[in-house]
Scaffold this active site. Sequence first.
Site, PDB file in Angstrom:
ATOM      1  N   ILE A 156      -2.129  10.192  -6.404  1.00 14.83           N
ATOM      2  CA  ILE A 156      -3.405  10.569  -5.790  1.00 14.83           C
ATOM      3  C   ILE A 156      -3.309  11.975  -5.181  1.00 14.83           C
ATOM      4  CG2 ILE A 156      -5.085   9.968  -3.999  1.00 14.83           C
ATOM      5  CD1 ILE A 156      -4.189   6.995  -4.396  1.00 14.83           C
ATOM      6  N   ARG A 232      -3.533   4.987   4.575  1.00 13.99           N
ATOM      7  CA  ARG A 232      -3.466   3.770   5.393  1.00 13.99           C
ATOM      8  C   ARG A 232      -3.726   4.163   6.842  1.00 13.99           C
ATOM      9  NH1 ARG A 232      -4.132   1.414   1.366  1.00 13.99           N
ATOM     10  NH2 ARG A 232      -2.851  -0.201   0.388  1.00 13.99           N
ATOM     11  N   GLU A 261      -8.319  -2.022  10.882  1.00 17.62           N
ATOM     12  CA  GLU A 261      -9.470  -2.299  10.011  1.00 17.62           C
ATOM     13  C   GLU A 261      -9.589  -3.753   9.570  1.00 17.62           C
ATOM     14  OE1 GLU A 261      -8.319   0.348   6.693  1.00 17.62           O
ATOM     15  OE2 GLU A 261      -8.178  -1.428   5.418  1.00 17.62           O
ATOM     16  N   HIS A 293     -12.738   1.558   3.643  1.00 18.09           N
ATOM     17  CA  HIS A 293     -11.739   1.372   2.589  1.00 18.09           C
ATOM     18  C   HIS A 293     -12.429   1.265   1.221  1.00 18.09           C
ATOM     19  CE1 HIS A 293      -7.281   0.202   2.377  1.00 18.09           C
ATOM     20  NE2 HIS A 293      -7.656   0.641   1.188  1.00 18.09           N
ATOM     21  N   GLN A 294     -13.186   2.296   0.948  1.00 18.92           N
ATOM     22  CA  GLN A 294     -14.085   2.308  -0.206  1.00 18.92           C
ATOM     23  C   GLN A 294     -13.562   3.205  -1.327  1.00 18.92           C
ATOM     24  OE1 GLN A 294     -17.959   3.670   1.141  1.00 18.92           O
ATOM     25  NE2 GLN A 294     -18.553   4.283  -0.910  1.00 18.92           N
ATOM     26  N   ALA A 295     -12.509   3.975  -1.019  1.00 21.10           N
ATOM     27  CA  ALA A 295     -12.115   5.050  -1.939  1.00 21.10           C
ATOM     28  C   ALA A 295     -11.787   4.538  -3.346  1.00 21.10           C
ATOM     29  CB  ALA A 295     -10.927   5.818  -1.363  1.00 21.10           C
ATOM     30  N   PHE A 296     -11.285   3.314  -3.433  1.00 20.63           N
ATOM     31  CA  PHE A 296     -10.886   2.786  -4.752  1.00 20.63           C
ATOM     32  C   PHE A 296     -12.075   2.300  -5.570  1.00 20.63           C
ATOM     33  CE2 PHE A 296     -11.655  -1.786  -4.556  1.00 20.63           C
ATOM     34  CZ  PHE A 296     -11.978  -1.927  -3.216  1.00 20.63           C
TER      35      PHE A 296
END
Length: 345
Positions: A156, A232, A261, A293-296
Amino acid sequence: MEPIRIAFFDAKEYDKASFDAANRGGCDIRYFDTKLNEATVRLAEGCGAVCAFVNDEINSAVIDALAASGVRLIALRCAGYNNVDIAHAYGRIHVVRVPAYSPYAVAEHAMALLLTSVRRIHKAYIRTKDFNFSLNGLTGFDLYGKTVGIIGTGRIGRVFAEIGKGFGMKVIAYDKYPAPGSGIDYVTLDELWARSDVISFHCPLTEENRHMVNRDSIAKMKKGVMLINTSRGGLIDSEALLGGIKERRIGGACLDVYEEESDVFFHDFSGHIVDDDTLSRLISMPNVIVTSHQAFLTVEALQNIAETTLANVEQFFENGTSENEICYKCAQITACKQDHTGKCF
Ligand code: NAD
């Protein structure tokens, strides 16, 4: 062969859609909305495998309970495994993961957050919805010519570096295991803190780097620095971050992850009172953007996650191992695949 029964924890609608589409009948998936933890582990009874995600709590007690009930495999549908006690799992239960599903999804989200924050898109969107066309307070800055410091130059981090270069940014990086011959301009962590206008985190969370962003490191950063964390939450001491924002040292924070989270993210708390004062205070800041935690979350990533996870499960039940197995002995996260020849145990 009988389908392999999988207890699938923390299941969301998009998970069900992608896993049902990828399942060719080799697996019998039981979806549970609840997270995997000591209170819910008994739901896995009668299953050969559990499928878990980033906020499931796979500690020694959960591992013992899974092993005692005959579960042989923990199939993580994510790359990071800081939520699994892999040292305790060794010899008791096997663990597989999805090492890569779309580095582009995460790196592009990191840049989306940065651009949103720097150009105040989140503010402008709300204003124009209300027919407020004033530009006051929306002044941003050019990314062109700025220095971005990348921590973790794996899959990444490297994509993010290329995106940054595409914007004309100068890219410097810190990695505990620098890649020789990569052409990446590695610097020490202290140099990275001191030189970067933007810092983006792309390393795994370990005990060693927990709270690497703290009062001391913030004091070494440039005034006005933008922090992006899609890795993280535990990498950042949230109280120290708040302090840095209040002192106007940190110019903005783009957070896709947050250290506490697990009880909040992925759930709808609108209309409820959120107990976490630190998160509430961070969200109230004009220069903090939080995504949960939306990046994926892209179509491509979900499809890759489902296909790789099910392939891992089927491979394990056929051969007793999987190319994506991790264990604390062989899985130095970057070296695992090459070194991993036989069965872990
Ligand atoms: P990767 O394994 O390809 O790269 C990680 C890099 O970090 C490696 O180059 C490694 O040498 C380096 N590293 C290890 N320990 C370090 C340390 N203490 N300090 C600095 N660098 C260190 O991993 P990746 O696929 O690029 O993913 C990076 C992280 O992104 C994952 O660990 C995960 O936590 C996070 N992630 C988040 C999401 C999301 O949706 N927000 C999705 C996928 C991954």
